[in-house]
Design a protein around this motif. Sequence first.
Motif, mmCIF file in Angstrom:
data_model
loop_
_atom_site.group_PDB
_atom_site.id
_atom_site.type_symbol
_atom_site.label_atom_id
_atom_site.label_comp_id
_atom_site.label_asym_id
_atom_site.label_seq_id
_atom_site.Cartn_x
_atom_site.Cartn_y
_atom_site.Cartn_z
ATOM 1 N N THR A 34 0.967 -1.223 0.062
ATOM 2 C CA THR A 34 -0.119 0.042 0.066
ATOM 3 C C THR A 34 0.984 1.233 -0.103
ATOM 4 O OG1 THR A 34 -1.923 -0.939 1.063
ATOM 5 C CG2 THR A 34 -1.848 1.383 1.340
ATOM 6 N N VAL A 35 0.506 2.105 -0.788
ATOM 7 C CA VAL A 35 1.198 3.371 -0.899
ATOM 8 C C VAL A 35 0.354 4.403 -0.657
ATOM 9 C CG1 VAL A 35 2.619 4.783 -2.448
ATOM 10 C CG2 VAL A 35 3.066 2.305 -2.527
ATOM 11 N N VAL A 36 0.619 5.311 0.285
ATOM 12 C CA VAL A 36 -0.299 6.719 0.292
ATOM 13 C C VAL A 36 0.966 8.016 0.555
ATOM 14 C CG1 VAL A 36 -1.765 8.063 1.610
ATOM 15 C CG2 VAL A 36 -2.068 5.528 1.492
ATOM 16 N N ALA A 37 1.411 8.412 -0.499
ATOM 17 C CA ALA A 37 2.630 9.063 -0.700
ATOM 18 C C ALA A 37 2.694 9.972 0.656
ATOM 19 C CB ALA A 37 2.573 10.250 -1.761
ATOM 20 N N PRO A 38 3.906 10.048 1.141
ATOM 21 C CA PRO A 38 5.191 9.184 0.949
ATOM 22 C C PRO A 38 5.233 8.154 1.711
ATOM 23 C CG PRO A 38 5.795 10.868 2.377
ATOM 24 C CD PRO A 38 4.327 10.956 2.440
ATOM 25 N N GLU A 39 4.146 7.661 2.250
ATOM 26 C CA GLU A 39 4.325 6.448 3.053
ATOM 27 C C GLU A 39 4.326 4.974 2.098
ATOM 28 O OE1 GLU A 39 5.495 6.724 6.002
ATOM 29 O OE2 GLU A 39 5.277 9.175 5.944
ATOM 30 N N LEU A 40 4.742 3.976 2.923
ATOM 31 C CA LEU A 40 4.760 2.632 2.164
ATOM 32 C C LEU A 40 4.569 1.774 3.322
ATOM 33 C CD1 LEU A 40 5.524 0.556 0.034
ATOM 34 C CD2 LEU A 40 7.576 0.763 0.620
ATOM 35 N N TRP A 41 3.572 0.733 2.927
ATOM 36 C CA TRP A 41 3.456 -0.397 3.818
ATOM 37 C C TRP A 41 3.305 -1.820 3.090
ATOM 38 C CZ3 TRP A 41 0.620 3.926 3.610
ATOM 39 C CH2 TRP A 41 0.420 4.866 4.796
ATOM 40 N N VAL A 42 3.629 -2.802 4.099
ATOM 41 C CA VAL A 42 3.913 -4.320 3.211
ATOM 42 C C VAL A 42 3.061 -5.202 3.950
ATOM 43 C CG1 VAL A 42 5.383 -5.948 2.582
ATOM 44 C CG2 VAL A 42 6.039 -3.781 1.979
ATOM 45 N N LYS A 43 2.524 -6.131 3.396
ATOM 46 C CA LYS A 43 1.944 -7.259 4.203
ATOM 47 C C LYS A 43 2.585 -8.459 3.183
ATOM 48 C CE LYS A 43 -2.290 -7.314 6.021
ATOM 49 N NZ LYS A 43 -3.482 -7.747 6.018
ATOM 50 N N ALA A 44 2.952 -9.321 3.996
ATOM 51 C CA ALA A 44 3.511 -10.712 3.184
ATOM 52 C C ALA A 44 3.248 -12.230 4.057
ATOM 53 C CB ALA A 44 4.835 -10.804 3.167
ATOM 54 N N ASP A 45 2.893 -13.047 3.438
ATOM 55 C CA ASP A 45 2.824 -14.375 4.063
ATOM 56 C C ASP A 45 3.348 -15.453 3.379
ATOM 57 O OD1 ASP A 45 1.845 -16.643 5.504
ATOM 58 O OD2 ASP A 45 -0.407 -16.216 5.250
ATOM 59 N N PHE A 46 4.752 -15.913 3.885
ATOM 60 C CA PHE A 46 5.672 -16.964 3.156
ATOM 61 C C PHE A 46 5.280 -18.306 3.967
ATOM 62 C CE2 PHE A 46 8.953 -13.778 2.179
ATOM 63 C CZ PHE A 46 8.115 -13.136 1.107
ATOM 64 N N GLY A 47 4.109 -18.467 4.845
ATOM 65 C CA GLY A 47 3.865 -19.763 5.477
ATOM 66 C C GLY A 47 4.567 -19.574 6.956
ATOM 67 N N PRO A 48 4.174 -20.442 7.978
ATOM 68 C CA PRO A 48 4.581 -20.134 9.331
ATOM 69 C C PRO A 48 6.031 -20.174 9.535
ATOM 70 C CG PRO A 48 2.945 -21.846 9.069
ATOM 71 C CD PRO A 48 3.221 -21.529 7.737
ATOM 72 N N LEU A 49 6.787 -21.164 8.846
ATOM 73 C CA LEU A 49 8.227 -21.221 9.259
ATOM 74 C C LEU A 49 9.034 -20.037 8.598
ATOM 75 C CD1 LEU A 49 9.230 -25.134 8.507
ATOM 76 C CD2 LEU A 49 8.751 -23.981 10.803
ATOM 77 N N LEU A 50 8.747 -19.595 7.354
ATOM 78 C CA LEU A 50 9.548 -18.354 6.888
ATOM 79 C C LEU A 50 8.960 -17.154 7.325
ATOM 80 C CD1 LEU A 50 9.914 -19.427 3.118
ATOM 81 C CD2 LEU A 50 11.392 -19.420 5.117
ATOM 82 N N ASN A 51 7.826 -16.996 7.928
ATOM 83 C CA ASN A 51 7.250 -15.825 8.590
ATOM 84 C C ASN A 51 8.078 -15.753 9.790
ATOM 85 O OD1 ASN A 51 5.322 -15.268 6.421
ATOM 86 N ND2 ASN A 51 3.722 -16.118 7.982
ATOM 87 N N LYS A 52 8.492 -16.657 10.511
ATOM 88 C CA LYS A 52 8.950 -16.333 11.906
ATOM 89 C C LYS A 52 10.480 -16.096 11.475
ATOM 90 C CE LYS A 52 10.436 -19.261 15.877
ATOM 91 N NZ LYS A 52 10.084 -20.338 16.717
ATOM 92 N N GLU A 53 11.079 -16.406 10.490
ATOM 93 C CA GLU A 53 12.519 -16.265 10.081
ATOM 94 C C GLU A 53 12.727 -14.862 9.651
ATOM 95 O OE1 GLU A 53 15.828 -17.656 6.977
ATOM 96 O OE2 GLU A 53 14.264 -19.014 7.186
ATOM 97 N N TRP A 54 11.672 -14.409 9.196
ATOM 98 C CA TRP A 54 11.742 -13.153 8.496
ATOM 99 C C TRP A 54 11.235 -11.896 9.384
ATOM 100 C CZ3 TRP A 54 15.609 -11.993 5.283
ATOM 101 C CH2 TRP A 54 16.103 -13.018 4.513
ATOM 102 N N GLY A 55 10.409 -12.359 10.499
ATOM 103 C CA GLY A 55 9.741 -11.675 11.249
ATOM 104 C C GLY A 55 8.458 -11.056 10.668
ATOM 105 N N LEU A 56 7.841 -11.906 9.676
ATOM 106 C CA LEU A 56 6.642 -11.382 8.950
ATOM 107 C C LEU A 56 5.394 -11.486 9.840
ATOM 108 C CD1 LEU A 56 7.534 -12.642 5.394
ATOM 109 C CD2 LEU A 56 7.629 -10.187 6.291
ATOM 110 N N ASP A 57 4.396 -10.830 9.828
ATOM 111 C CA ASP A 57 3.322 -10.768 10.753
ATOM 112 C C ASP A 57 1.971 -10.816 9.441
ATOM 113 O OD1 ASP A 57 0.839 -10.877 12.239
ATOM 114 O OD2 ASP A 57 1.492 -9.471 13.537
ATOM 115 N N PRO A 58 1.386 -11.784 8.692
ATOM 116 C CA PRO A 58 0.529 -11.883 8.015
ATOM 117 C C PRO A 58 -0.611 -11.259 8.371
ATOM 118 C CG PRO A 58 0.806 -14.189 8.686
ATOM 119 C CD PRO A 58 2.023 -13.432 9.424
ATOM 120 N N ALA A 59 -1.001 -11.126 9.579
ATOM 121 C CA ALA A 59 -2.078 -10.664 10.245
ATOM 122 C C ALA A 59 -2.293 -9.174 10.207
ATOM 123 C CB ALA A 59 -2.474 -11.072 11.645
#
Length: 261
Positions: free
Chosen positions: A100-125
């Motif tokens: 999501t981009v609302v200039a000039p800010e940027l947000w990301v949401k990603a889901d790589f599955g439980p194991l990789l989410n934990k490794e990369w510090g991703l919170d798919p929620a």
Amino acid sequence: MRHITVLFVLALTASGLTGCTVETQVGTPSAGRILGAPTADLPPKEGLLAAVDALDGTSHTYKIKQGNKTGEGRIDPANKAAMMSMGGRVEKLDISVAYTVVAPELWVKADFGPLLNKEWGLDPAHWLRIDRSKVGASATLPIDPAGAPRLGLTELCKDGLGEVERTDATHYKGTVDVTAADTVLAPSSDAVRKAGTKAKAVPFTATVDAKGRLTDFTVDGDAIDPELSMRLTFAGFGSVQPVTEPADAIPAPDSVYELFE
């Protein structure tokens, strides 16, 4: 964040679309082209470029199909806002990435599955708020230095179109250099390497509407490498829902910034 293609590979290898890029860049239309001008009155290449420029002048929605990956989004040039989501199955993993981009800010949401989410510090929620001061200058982002959305087609067509023919008043065909733009939907380096010089002249077809706006851009790379194929469709001109800051956003952890390197 790295190219979406790279993110899929990173997820697959536990270390971590292709074809035409999609850029929606807020700015001044290219010199010599008039938004809304009848594209059939222009030479074929200029007519197609005018149709691309027209996208920059109005809000719209879009859909993407790349192999088994699909995506969608919406663009609001007047408010320098955009969002994009992509998802697909890689081996046995269901992977998704959204911006999501609302200039000039940027947000990301990603889901790589439980194991990789934990490794990369991703919170798919939750959406993760990106501190752009922590992102290196060489990172490929869906946002330009001024904060405007930058997702890909304008650059590709400006720098990558080869020969263009008009088949009738609203249809075009030709070739495009899919390596011409470095944006979030650029081909992976592996796909480009395998394709060699063929990646610089991939067949495409395009359709515009009666108002000279691009409605379909299809890159057919199947005969070269399916990873160089993509279809983009555009609709909802002037009638998209506003793109707003995600309500549940949290600061991205430091580990997430490794994905930008």
